[in-house]
Design an enzyme around this catalytic site. Structure first.
Site, PDB file in Angstrom:
ATOM      1  N   SER A  14     -12.124 132.357  13.894  1.00 26.92           N
ATOM      2  CA  SER A  14     -12.005 131.083  13.176  1.00 26.92           C
ATOM      3  C   SER A  14     -12.174 131.377  11.691  1.00 26.92           C
ATOM      4  CB  SER A  14     -13.117 130.127  13.611  1.00 26.92           C
ATOM      5  OG  SER A  14     -13.181 129.014  12.735  1.00 26.92           O
ATOM      6  N   TYR A  44     -22.247 128.349  15.153  1.00 27.76           N
ATOM      7  CA  TYR A  44     -20.867 128.759  15.452  1.00 27.76           C
ATOM      8  C   TYR A  44     -20.389 129.885  14.530  1.00 27.76           C
ATOM      9  CZ  TYR A  44     -15.775 127.817  16.140  1.00 27.76           C
ATOM     10  OH  TYR A  44     -14.431 127.879  16.401  1.00 27.76           O
TER      11      TYR A  44
HETATM   12  N1  LIG Z   1      -9.937 123.591  17.491  1.00 26.70           N
HETATM   13  C1  LIG Z   1     -10.153 124.184  16.322  1.00 26.70           C
HETATM   14  O1  LIG Z   1     -10.061 123.537  15.262  1.00 26.70           O
HETATM   15  C2  LIG Z   1     -10.488 125.632  16.265  1.00 26.70           C
HETATM   16  C3  LIG Z   1     -10.538 126.237  15.008  1.00 26.70           C
HETATM   17  C4  LIG Z   1     -10.858 127.591  14.924  1.00 26.70           C
HETATM   18  C5  LIG Z   1     -11.098 128.298  16.085  1.00 26.70           C
HETATM   19  N2  LIG Z   1     -11.050 127.679  17.302  1.00 26.70           N
HETATM   20  C6  LIG Z   1     -11.322 128.485  18.487  1.00 26.70           C
HETATM   21  O2  LIG Z   1     -10.243 128.363  19.389  1.00 26.70           O
HETATM   22  C7  LIG Z   1     -10.703 128.664  20.706  1.00 26.70           C
HETATM   23  C8  LIG Z   1     -10.182 127.601  21.651  1.00 26.70           C
HETATM   24  O3  LIG Z   1     -10.808 126.384  21.326  1.00 26.70           O
HETATM   25  P1  LIG Z   1     -10.058 124.993  21.399  1.00 26.70           P
HETATM   26  O4  LIG Z   1     -10.176 124.375  20.073  1.00 26.70           O
HETATM   27  O5  LIG Z   1      -8.745 125.136  22.024  1.00 26.70           O
HETATM   28  O6  LIG Z   1     -11.067 124.160  22.308  1.00 26.70           O
HETATM   29  P2  LIG Z   1     -11.082 123.783  23.841  1.00 26.70           P
HETATM   30  O7  LIG Z   1      -9.868 123.039  24.198  1.00 26.70           O
HETATM   31  O8  LIG Z   1     -12.411 123.150  24.056  1.00 26.70           O
HETATM   32  O9  LIG Z   1     -11.007 125.214  24.590  1.00 26.70           O
HETATM   33  C9  LIG Z   1     -12.129 125.998  24.823  1.00 26.70           C
HETATM   34  C10 LIG Z   1     -11.841 126.788  26.063  1.00 26.70           C
HETATM   35  O10 LIG Z   1     -12.959 127.650  26.303  1.00 26.70           O
HETATM   36  C11 LIG Z   1     -13.295 127.570  27.671  1.00 26.70           C
HETATM   37  N3  LIG Z   1     -14.680 127.871  27.898  1.00 26.70           N
HETATM   38  C12 LIG Z   1     -15.781 127.343  27.295  1.00 26.70           C
HETATM   39  N4  LIG Z   1     -16.887 127.848  27.840  1.00 26.70           N
HETATM   40  C13 LIG Z   1     -16.482 128.702  28.822  1.00 26.70           C
HETATM   41  C14 LIG Z   1     -17.164 129.510  29.750  1.00 26.70           C
HETATM   42  N5  LIG Z   1     -18.515 129.553  29.793  1.00 26.70           N
HETATM   43  N6  LIG Z   1     -16.450 130.259  30.616  1.00 26.70           N
HETATM   44  C15 LIG Z   1     -15.097 130.223  30.587  1.00 26.70           C
HETATM   45  N7  LIG Z   1     -14.384 129.486  29.719  1.00 26.70           N
HETATM   46  C16 LIG Z   1     -15.089 128.730  28.846  1.00 26.70           C
HETATM   47  C17 LIG Z   1     -12.986 126.117  28.030  1.00 26.70           C
HETATM   48  O11 LIG Z   1     -12.787 125.984  29.421  1.00 26.70           O
HETATM   49  P3  LIG Z   1     -13.846 125.412  30.491  1.00 26.70           P
HETATM   50  O12 LIG Z   1     -14.642 124.346  29.825  1.00 26.70           O
HETATM   51  O13 LIG Z   1     -12.951 124.941  31.594  1.00 26.70           O
HETATM   52  O14 LIG Z   1     -14.664 126.580  30.898  1.00 26.70           O
HETATM   53  C18 LIG Z   1     -11.667 125.915  27.286  1.00 26.70           C
HETATM   54  O15 LIG Z   1     -10.611 126.377  28.086  1.00 26.70           O
HETATM   55  C19 LIG Z   1     -12.223 128.739  20.625  1.00 26.70           C
HETATM   56  O16 LIG Z   1     -12.613 130.102  20.552  1.00 26.70           O
HETATM   57  C20 LIG Z   1     -12.525 128.065  19.301  1.00 26.70           C
HETATM   58  O17 LIG Z   1     -13.731 128.516  18.744  1.00 26.70           O
HETATM   59  C21 LIG Z   1     -10.740 126.357  17.419  1.00 26.70           C
END
Ligand SMILES: NC(=O)c1ccc[n+]([C@@H]2O[C@H](COP(=O)([O-])OP(=O)(O)OC[C@H]3O[C@@H](n4cnc5c(N)ncnc54)[C@H](OP(=O)(O)O)[C@@H]3O)[C@@H](O)[C@H]2O)c1
Length: 259
Positions: free
Chosen positions: A147, A160
């Protein structure tokens, strides 16, 4: 190394390629898995929410669900073994993430530990489970989702930010070790994307993307053979500029924009 040659073997032909997306039950991971499926890849999706994974498989014939909790090293190793027994693995995307806004006056160590376990240790478990096979096959790609919050300390990012800084550093070190072995390594640093992870943000997120837009940027970045894939540039280039600002200027600016 030529000055402008790609840092990684570019990945643009996905037909018949096997890709493991860990953290694919929603958001960026799910959207990327869907795009790769559309490009002809055999996609394996992992996360905890079995129903979401099964719905993905229903909607994307030929894909496969492997439910797991990334904080469970044994479960990660078993899933990887099952996958590797089916044939070579071409790309692994570590996208699992946990985020809670946190400040120093309300430090919550158990939740900070949770960030560390999901965002960082889980990535190590996946690497430990797949690297020996990838090194042996002499090709394949590891992509970690970091990120821009890992570039510098940011407001509300007490739990985070450090985990994302660790992933960025990890990816750089992995690159040094694995590129000479023929493997690709990339770090994906998104700006704001509208997903369940950011749904509780109470402030207006600048340059907000949809998960599908984020997935397109990721697939394009892999196609270019980029090491760092960051998007949208209209936001992330400003965040990158913060990295080179003297601390005094950086702190003054960060305080001014703090939500
Ligand atoms: N959205 C943003 O603005 C943003 C910006 C920068 C970086 N990111 C990064 O992008 C990545 C994806 O995030 P997202 O924004 O797409 O959010 P999201 O839709 O909440 O996706 C997070 C994913 O992580 C999985 N996860 C969480 N805990 C887990 C566990 N203990 N075991 C297995 N899977 C787990 C969740 O699945 P389950 O709950 O089904 O396990 C879900 O599939 C993350 O690393 C986040 O930090 C996001």
């Amino acid at each position: 190394m030529a000055l402008f040659s790609p840092l990684n073997p570019p990945m643009s032909d996905w037909h018949g390629k096997t890709v493991w997306v860990v953290g694919a039950s929603s958001g960026i991971g799910q959207a990327t898995a869907a795009q790769l499926h559309g490009l002809g890849a055999r996609v394996v999706v992992s996360a905890r929410k079995v129903q979401s994974l099964d719905a993905f498989v229903q909607a994307h014939p030929g894909s496969q669900a492997l439910a797991l909790d990334v904080t469970d090293a044994t479960a990660v190793a078993a899933a990887a073994a099952q996958l590797l027994a089916q044939g070579p693995l071409d790309c692994v995307m570590y996208c699992a993430g946990h985020y809670t806004a946190m400040r120093a006056n309300a430090m919550d160590v158990p939740d900070m530990r949770r960030h560390l376990e999901v965002n960082y240790l889980g990535a190590l478990y996946v690497l430990d489970a797949v690297l020996p096979a990838l090194i042996q096959q002499g090709h394949g790609h590891i992509s970690l989702v970091g990120s821009v919050a890992g570039y510098r300390g940011l407001p509300q990012s007490l739990a985070y930010g450090p985990t994302k800084a660790a992933l960025i550093n990890l990816a750089e070190t992995l690159y040094l070790d694995l590129h000479p072995q023929g493997l690709g390594v990339s770090i994906i640093n998104p700006g704001f994307v509208q997903t369940p992870l950011t749904a509780s943000n109470a402030f207006t997120m600048p340059a907000l993307l949809t998960p599908a837009q984020a997935a397109s940027a990721i697939v394009q970045g892999w196609g270019r053979g980029a090491f760092e894939i960051h998007f949208p540039k209209r936001f992330t280039l400003w965040m990158q500029a913060l990295r080179v600002l003297p601390n005094r200027w950086f702190f003054a600016l960060a305080k001014r924009v703090s939500p």
